[in-house]
Design an enzyme around this catalytic site. Sequence first.
Site, PDB file in Angstrom:
ATOM      1  N   GLU A  54       0.875  -1.213  -0.067  1.00 38.86           N
ATOM      2  CA  GLU A  54       0.089  -0.215  -0.048  1.00 38.86           C
ATOM      3  C   GLU A  54       0.914   1.166   0.064  1.00 38.86           C
ATOM      4  OE1 GLU A  54      -2.962   0.178   3.142  1.00 38.86           O
ATOM      5  OE2 GLU A  54      -3.911   1.712   2.493  1.00 38.86           O
ATOM      6  N   ASN A 199     -12.150  -1.214  -1.280  1.00 40.91           N
ATOM      7  CA  ASN A 199     -11.724  -1.867  -0.112  1.00 40.91           C
ATOM      8  C   ASN A 199     -12.357  -1.353   1.040  1.00 40.91           C
ATOM      9  OD1 ASN A 199      -9.308  -2.885   1.730  1.00 40.91           O
ATOM     10  ND2 ASN A 199      -9.461  -0.741   2.150  1.00 40.91           N
ATOM     11  N   GLU A 200     -12.527  -2.114   1.883  1.00 39.67           N
ATOM     12  CA  GLU A 200     -13.378  -2.059   3.002  1.00 39.67           C
ATOM     13  C   GLU A 200     -14.317  -0.917   2.840  1.00 39.67           C
ATOM     14  OE1 GLU A 200     -10.227  -1.175   6.458  1.00 39.67           O
ATOM     15  OE2 GLU A 200      -9.678  -3.423   6.544  1.00 39.67           O
ATOM     16  N   TYR A 268      -6.907  -9.086  11.230  1.00 41.42           N
ATOM     17  CA  TYR A 268      -5.879  -8.454  12.040  1.00 41.42           C
ATOM     18  C   TYR A 268      -5.734  -9.292  13.464  1.00 41.42           C
ATOM     19  CZ  TYR A 268      -4.348  -5.466   8.264  1.00 41.42           C
ATOM     20  OH  TYR A 268      -4.268  -4.880   6.998  1.00 41.42           O
ATOM     21  N   GLU A 324      -6.022  -9.185   3.902  1.00 41.73           N
ATOM     22  CA  GLU A 324      -5.265  -8.422   4.718  1.00 41.73           C
ATOM     23  C   GLU A 324      -5.192  -9.435   5.979  1.00 41.73           C
ATOM     24  OE1 GLU A 324      -6.055  -4.365   5.579  1.00 41.73           O
ATOM     25  OE2 GLU A 324      -6.472  -3.862   3.421  1.00 41.73           O
ATOM     26  N   GLN A 373       1.964  -6.018   5.813  1.00 40.91           N
ATOM     27  CA  GLN A 373       2.148  -5.685   4.472  1.00 40.91           C
ATOM     28  C   GLN A 373       3.451  -6.195   4.005  1.00 40.91           C
ATOM     29  OE1 GLN A 373       1.051  -1.898   3.024  1.00 40.91           O
ATOM     30  NE2 GLN A 373      -0.940  -1.742   4.192  1.00 40.91           N
TER      31      GLN A 373
HETATM   32  O1  AHR Z   1      -3.019  -2.371   6.071  1.00 40.97           O
HETATM   33  C1  AHR Z   1      -3.640  -1.181   6.781  1.00 40.97           C
HETATM   34  C2  AHR Z   1      -4.878  -0.946   6.690  1.00 40.97           C
HETATM   35  O2  AHR Z   1      -5.838  -1.583   7.290  1.00 40.97           O
HETATM   36  C3  AHR Z   1      -5.769  -1.048   5.259  1.00 40.97           C
HETATM   37  O3  AHR Z   1      -5.163   0.289   4.686  1.00 40.97           O
HETATM   38  C4  AHR Z   1      -6.881  -0.941   5.556  1.00 40.97           C
HETATM   39  O4  AHR Z   1      -7.643  -1.691   4.442  1.00 40.97           O
HETATM   40  C5  AHR Z   1      -6.982  -1.830   6.822  1.00 40.97           C
HETATM   41  O5  AHR Z   1      -7.902  -1.090   7.636  1.00 40.97           O
END
Ligand code: AHR
Length: 520
Positions: A54, A199-200, A268, A324, A373
């Site tokens: 990103e 995205n999101e 995450y 992600e 990432q």
């Molecule tokens: O990876 C960091 C961020 O996490 C990304 O930009 C977003 O899609 C997510 O909230």
Amino acid sequence: MRKIYTIALCAILGITDIQAKTKSTDDARTATITLQESRAETTISRHIYGHFSEHLGHCIYDGLWVGKDSEIPNIDGVRKDVFDALKQIRIPNLRWPGGCFADEYHWMDGIGQKRAKMVNTNWGYATEDNSFGTHEFLNMCELLGTEPYVCGNVGSGTVEEMSKWVEYMNSPNESPMTELRKQNGREEPWKVTFFAVGNESYGCGGNFTAEDYATAYRRYQTFCRNYNGGYLKKIASGPSVPEDYHWTETIMSRIPADMMWGLSLHYYTIPGPWEHKGSATEFTRDDFFRTMAYALNIENAIVKQDSVMSIYDPEKRVAMVVDEWGTWFDVEPGTNPGFLYQQNTMRDALVAALTLNIFNNHADRVRMANLAQVVNVLQSVILTNGSQIVLTPTYHVFDMYKVHQDAHLIPTTVETATITDGEWTLPQVNASASVDANGRMHLTIANLSPDKECQVSCPISSDYKIISQSQLLTAKNIADHNTFESPNNVHLSTFDKATLKKGALTFKMPAKSVVMIEMK
Ligand code: AHR
């Protein structure tokens, strides 16, 4: 933006129904792995081993890209050291340009000689000069031999803008867009296959409701055409938290499978409240167990989301795309909080190993994933500092596990001792196995105990032999990591402790370790 993850994940921590069968705690520390070799039918898509880049902090600039005029050795602007390291782990796809950045990115600012600047409002309000754009990204993917996964802008972009981007990248026909591409130095189309429609979209991608996003998705994707007989694999934005089933149900019921190759899921591992997620390198035993518990619960998220998808798609035509995933800790002291730069320890390596085992074991639905990432941001495989690079413990896990790419999954059952600390009781061992096109069988195992060995046994059908040196990743301390001064603290080594006699594979795994065994 992410606070909600932590709260929601806390809510599912009590759920342990998907974990391996466990044996009681402090008796013999053993694990038995049973393989159903005759049922190796499902392919583990290599795209499970994908990465994410990103425009955030130093992921693109100074991470992947230094520009052609840099003193740092580069191939057409791409850092040579990073390039070589990524080649070695055979990255199958790379997601770009975001993340949240994608929904404020206007691709025409990033082509041609004169490039408009913008402010990256999601990530530290840094000024983005757009010197890395479509050509730089797609040429880099071509050099790397990796498939580009481009994320389009639904939140602040138009249908026309998205449609023209796909045309610019993929069309061989004569048109104003393809003329422009040629003027900018690229004659042939690149043939992008993976394309995300936002995205999101529930949050930074436009704050859509599920219903409104489903409608927008149908419209935007209509104009993302298939050029030159190619097939664009379109990916829809997924739920805000793993247990938001309403989002999944709405998307699956309103968007037919022929309009949607995949549905995204973000997961995450954030082992603390959003305001204090904890240090990447200085953590307590409790922090360690909490991190493992969060990471292991990705399996609950996958199984439950899959069960909702399966109501509408029992044949599993639509892929689950975990585009992600990874650990998210506090940034390193003294670094820009908006740049998400964190170190990476043996703890991260265990998260990577157990997560990839879980992806492999659910390869029938999970057909793509992207670690967040690739360089210098969150759970990176590579860190850079000027002309120096460091390969993180997570990198070594990807190196070991690349043997599973496009191999056939061997269904695996693990009966294991548990590890306990305070409120946490977790399985000690987690594993997956596959057989590749050359008949080589690979078993990857993680021992999640920070301090206890485990005696592992695995019955293997008659003819197999251990054919090459098995690999081991471990460290003296669970917080050990690689630094620019000491880049080899945590490294791969040969594992010569496994024996395969009379159909029984046995070995003792060191505490906090990952092992890969190759047999034929
Ligand atoms: O990876 C960091 C961020 O996490 C990304 O930009 C977003 O899609 C997510 O909230």
